[in-house]
Motif scaffolding. Sequence first.
Motif, short mmCIF file in Angstrom:
data_model
loop_
_atom_site.label_atom_id
_atom_site.label_comp_id
_atom_site.label_asym_id
_atom_site.label_seq_id
_atom_site.Cartn_x
_atom_site.Cartn_y
_atom_site.Cartn_z
N VAL A 72 3.81 36.54 45.53
CA VAL A 72 5.00 36.92 45.87
C VAL A 72 5.25 38.17 46.66
O VAL A 72 6.42 38.23 47.43
CB VAL A 72 5.66 37.34 44.41
N GLY A 73 4.24 38.98 46.88
CA GLY A 73 4.32 40.03 48.02
C GLY A 73 4.47 39.48 49.29
O GLY A 73 4.89 40.17 50.51
N GLN A 74 4.01 38.32 49.54
CA GLN A 74 4.22 37.81 50.94
C GLN A 74 5.49 37.13 51.01
O GLN A 74 5.87 37.08 52.38
CB GLN A 74 2.86 36.75 51.21
N THR A 75 6.01 36.57 50.16
CA THR A 75 7.48 35.88 50.22
C THR A 75 8.60 36.80 49.96
O THR A 75 9.63 36.61 50.42
CB THR A 75 7.44 34.81 49.20
N GLN A 113 -10.46 48.01 45.51
CA GLN A 113 -11.13 47.04 45.98
C GLN A 113 -10.43 45.91 47.08
O GLN A 113 -10.68 45.70 48.30
CB GLN A 113 -12.14 46.09 45.28
N GLN A 114 -9.18 45.82 46.49
CA GLN A 114 -8.10 45.00 47.12
C GLN A 114 -7.68 45.58 48.58
O GLN A 114 -7.49 45.23 49.54
CB GLN A 114 -7.00 44.53 46.55
N LEU A 115 -7.48 47.00 48.47
CA LEU A 115 -6.97 47.65 49.45
C LEU A 115 -8.19 47.80 50.64
O LEU A 115 -7.90 48.00 51.69
CB LEU A 115 -6.55 49.29 49.04
N ILE A 116 -9.44 48.05 50.10
CA ILE A 116 -10.48 48.09 51.04
C ILE A 116 -10.79 46.81 51.85
O ILE A 116 -10.70 46.82 53.14
CB ILE A 116 -11.78 48.64 50.33
N LEU A 150 4.35 47.46 46.92
CA LEU A 150 3.41 46.39 46.86
C LEU A 150 2.05 47.03 46.68
O LEU A 150 1.30 46.40 46.12
CB LEU A 150 3.70 45.34 47.80
N LEU A 151 1.76 47.94 47.68
CA LEU A 151 0.44 48.36 47.60
C LEU A 151 -0.18 49.02 46.25
O LEU A 151 -1.37 49.17 46.11
CB LEU A 151 0.34 49.36 49.08
N GLN A 152 0.79 49.71 45.74
CA GLN A 152 0.52 50.25 44.46
C GLN A 152 -0.08 49.30 43.33
O GLN A 152 -0.71 49.83 42.52
CB GLN A 152 1.76 50.98 43.70
#
Length: 380
Positions: free
Chosen positions: A184-187, A203-206, A196-198
């Motif tokens: 959903v974050g991409q669409t 590890q996903q942010l890295i 969305l980054l919160q």
Amino acid sequence: MTTPLQTRMALAEIPDRLEALRMANTPTNANRRTPDEPTPAAIINTPNANGGGGLGMRLDNDANVVQGQDFVFSPLPSPDELVIRQRGRRRFTTTFSPDKSNGGGGGSGGSSMRSPFQRTPTKNLQLTSGMILRSSPRKRLTMGSTPPEPTPMETYSPIKAATTKQLWPGTPIVKKLKMDDRPVGQTNSDVELPSLLQGLSQQQLIDLIMNNINTSADEERIRRKLPTPDISALEQELQYAKRLIFKSLPTSRLCKKTDAAAYSKASMHLNEFKRVLQVQAKRLHDATHWDALVDYVSMAWQCVATTPNWESHAHNAVRRQCFKLLACSCYAAIKHGGMRLGQTRLESLERNLREWSKDYEDVLSCVNALQRTLSSRTSI
């Protein structure tokens, strides 16, 4: 003593009473009387072939004779009993119209008796009140058009083109959207990127940052923009663990807050406080943020110093372990950070170490390491 004339008159009244009190069987075609078949009263009153009197019915056994005598000499039943006998078993019908009586021509066979399986007459609401009972199909007809014919269900396919369909006559046309399996974050372009980054893990942010670094120039550009880690969230978590310690202490003025009884209530929260301190210091140590580790030690030392100082030396073991952990973290930051920590931070740390030695003497090893670092700077 009855006379023959009285007996003959009583016997003549038997057929009429039997016809009046006769209980009809289940109305089936097998036992239903045809119009050409004579009634029991006519059979009894018709003379027989032997020239006998009015009794043409042959009595088969003595029981029937005794039953006939009971009817002669027994009194007539009450009107209420006759109504109960005439009512019989109730039959459930699907209509609500009153039952029609079977009254016909004269004679005993045309009596207006009800069958025992007929329904008791009820009041017809439609005829008396004029109220019209509407069924659900009638309501649908008055409300609008009828629904369309049911069609087989169509499955949504991601590769199927968008189509339009009208679910109900007169309703707006519904458009079938194309299904998408992407996150959903991409669409969803309506939500801002920081929100969305919160929701992503550390590890996903890295992985997100490392996957967007293609060359060493990109890595160098990102490295120049890296800020000092924010320790405010770590401070809030540590302060909350300390508040739980003081909440567990007794509040009465007659009880001491540093004796063995108070320690038994706060021991669980003391261990939790030490665990939080270890996790936070290890996170900064593994990330090699030495400047943030020095700032964290300065903040956490004051927090540990304000914890209860127990009367028993054994009960202060958790307090000494926390001081030792902070001293080891400070020594590692000075050793690996060196001159990268900055002159202002090193001078402030040197003043703090002199005061911390009152709480924990082993912290003086950090003072010696700091002096070696400052002397190496002057020699260079």
